[in-house]
Motif scaffolding. Structure first.
Motif, short mmCIF file in Angstrom:
data_model
loop_
_atom_site.label_atom_id
_atom_site.label_comp_id
_atom_site.label_asym_id
_atom_site.label_seq_id
_atom_site.Cartn_x
_atom_site.Cartn_y
_atom_site.Cartn_z
N PRO A 1 78.06 15.79 100.76
CA PRO A 1 77.01 16.74 101.14
C PRO A 1 75.97 16.96 100.04
CG PRO A 1 79.20 17.61 101.68
CD PRO A 1 79.39 16.34 100.89
N VAL A 2 74.75 17.19 100.47
CA VAL A 2 73.62 17.36 99.56
C VAL A 2 73.85 18.51 98.59
CG1 VAL A 2 71.16 17.94 99.46
CG2 VAL A 2 72.00 16.35 101.18
N LYS A 3 74.43 19.62 99.05
CA LYS A 3 74.61 20.77 98.17
C LYS A 3 75.64 20.49 97.07
CE LYS A 3 72.97 24.43 101.14
NZ LYS A 3 73.23 25.74 101.73
N LEU A 4 76.63 19.65 97.34
CA LEU A 4 77.59 19.27 96.28
C LEU A 4 76.91 18.44 95.21
CD1 LEU A 4 80.95 18.41 98.09
CD2 LEU A 4 80.37 20.44 96.76
N ILE A 5 76.09 17.51 95.65
CA ILE A 5 75.35 16.67 94.69
C ILE A 5 74.39 17.54 93.89
CG2 ILE A 5 73.67 14.79 94.46
CD1 ILE A 5 75.02 13.58 97.01
N ALA A 6 73.68 18.44 94.57
CA ALA A 6 72.75 19.33 93.88
C ALA A 6 73.49 20.21 92.88
CB ALA A 6 72.00 20.20 94.90
N ASN A 7 74.68 20.70 93.25
CA ASN A 7 75.48 21.52 92.35
C ASN A 7 75.82 20.75 91.08
OD1 ASN A 7 78.71 22.41 91.85
ND2 ASN A 7 77.22 24.08 91.93
N LEU B 1 82.96 25.63 90.30
CA LEU B 1 84.38 25.73 90.66
C LEU B 1 84.63 25.75 92.17
CD1 LEU B 1 85.50 28.22 87.89
CD2 LEU B 1 85.89 25.74 87.97
N ASN B 2 83.72 26.31 92.94
CA ASN B 2 83.86 26.32 94.40
C ASN B 2 83.10 25.19 95.06
OD1 ASN B 2 85.51 28.62 94.64
ND2 ASN B 2 83.74 29.97 94.49
#
Length: 176
Positions: free
Chosen positions: A2-8, A96-97
């Motif tokens: 997912p894009v948000k994991l990569i962005a994180n 962490l999340n």
């Protein structure tokens, strides 16, 4: 992925480099911007603010203790961990999340990952930020590995506890 994991993960890396290479300069605006992006797009202050602050405070306490014990030295001989290092802990709290959630279980994996990745991160940061390791590489590595084998699972414990508290709070709000 997912894009948000990569962005994180990318926000964490950008914040890490800005803190380590920028020290106390204007580059500290990068991790602050990364935290703002995290709380507005990836998650929210309500969901993770307590986690990020807890990780930041726990990490600042650990690093200040290690500083006082002579494990590392910073330019200017501060009494507490410098601001750039404290911000690094806040940045870690945002992962962490998200991009590091996979490393929470099983517990032994969090311990091993902490024992390996923790010292590695310190040594990389020390080389880039002119942090001295007066006890030498081997003894510093052992001390940091022990600290991180305990600290990393503890931080994941914070994440789990606060996630559950937030979930229960959300459930109770929907019932009323």
């Amino acid at each position: 992925m997912p894009v948000k994991l990569i962005a994180n993960a990318l926000l964490f890396q950008a914040g890490w480099f800005a803190c380590v290479l920028g020290g106390t300069s204007v580059w500290l605006l990068v991790p602050l911007a990364a935290l703002i992006v995290h709380f507005t797009w990836i998650s929210s202050w309500a969901a993770e603010g307590k986690l990020v602050v807890s990780v930041m405070l726990a990490g600042a306490a650990l690093d200040s203790f290690l500083l006082q014990m002579g494990v590392f030295q910073f330019t200017g001989e501060p009494l507490l961990a410098p601001l750039w290092l404290v911000l690094l802990w806040a940045m870690l709290g945002t992962t962490l999340n998200h991009c590091l959630a996979w490393s929470a279980k099983p517990l032994w994996m969090a311990c091993v990952l902490g024992a390996v990745a923790g010292p590695f991160s310190y040594f990389a940061g020390a080389a880039l930020a002119e942090v001295r390791l007066p006890l030498g590489t081997q003894l510093s590595a052992v001390i940091l590995a022990i600290c991180w084998a305990i600290m990393y699972p503890l931080l994941h414990g914070f994440a789990h506890l606060y996630r559950e508290q937030f979930r229960l709070r959300q459930l109770s709000l929907h019932k009323h």
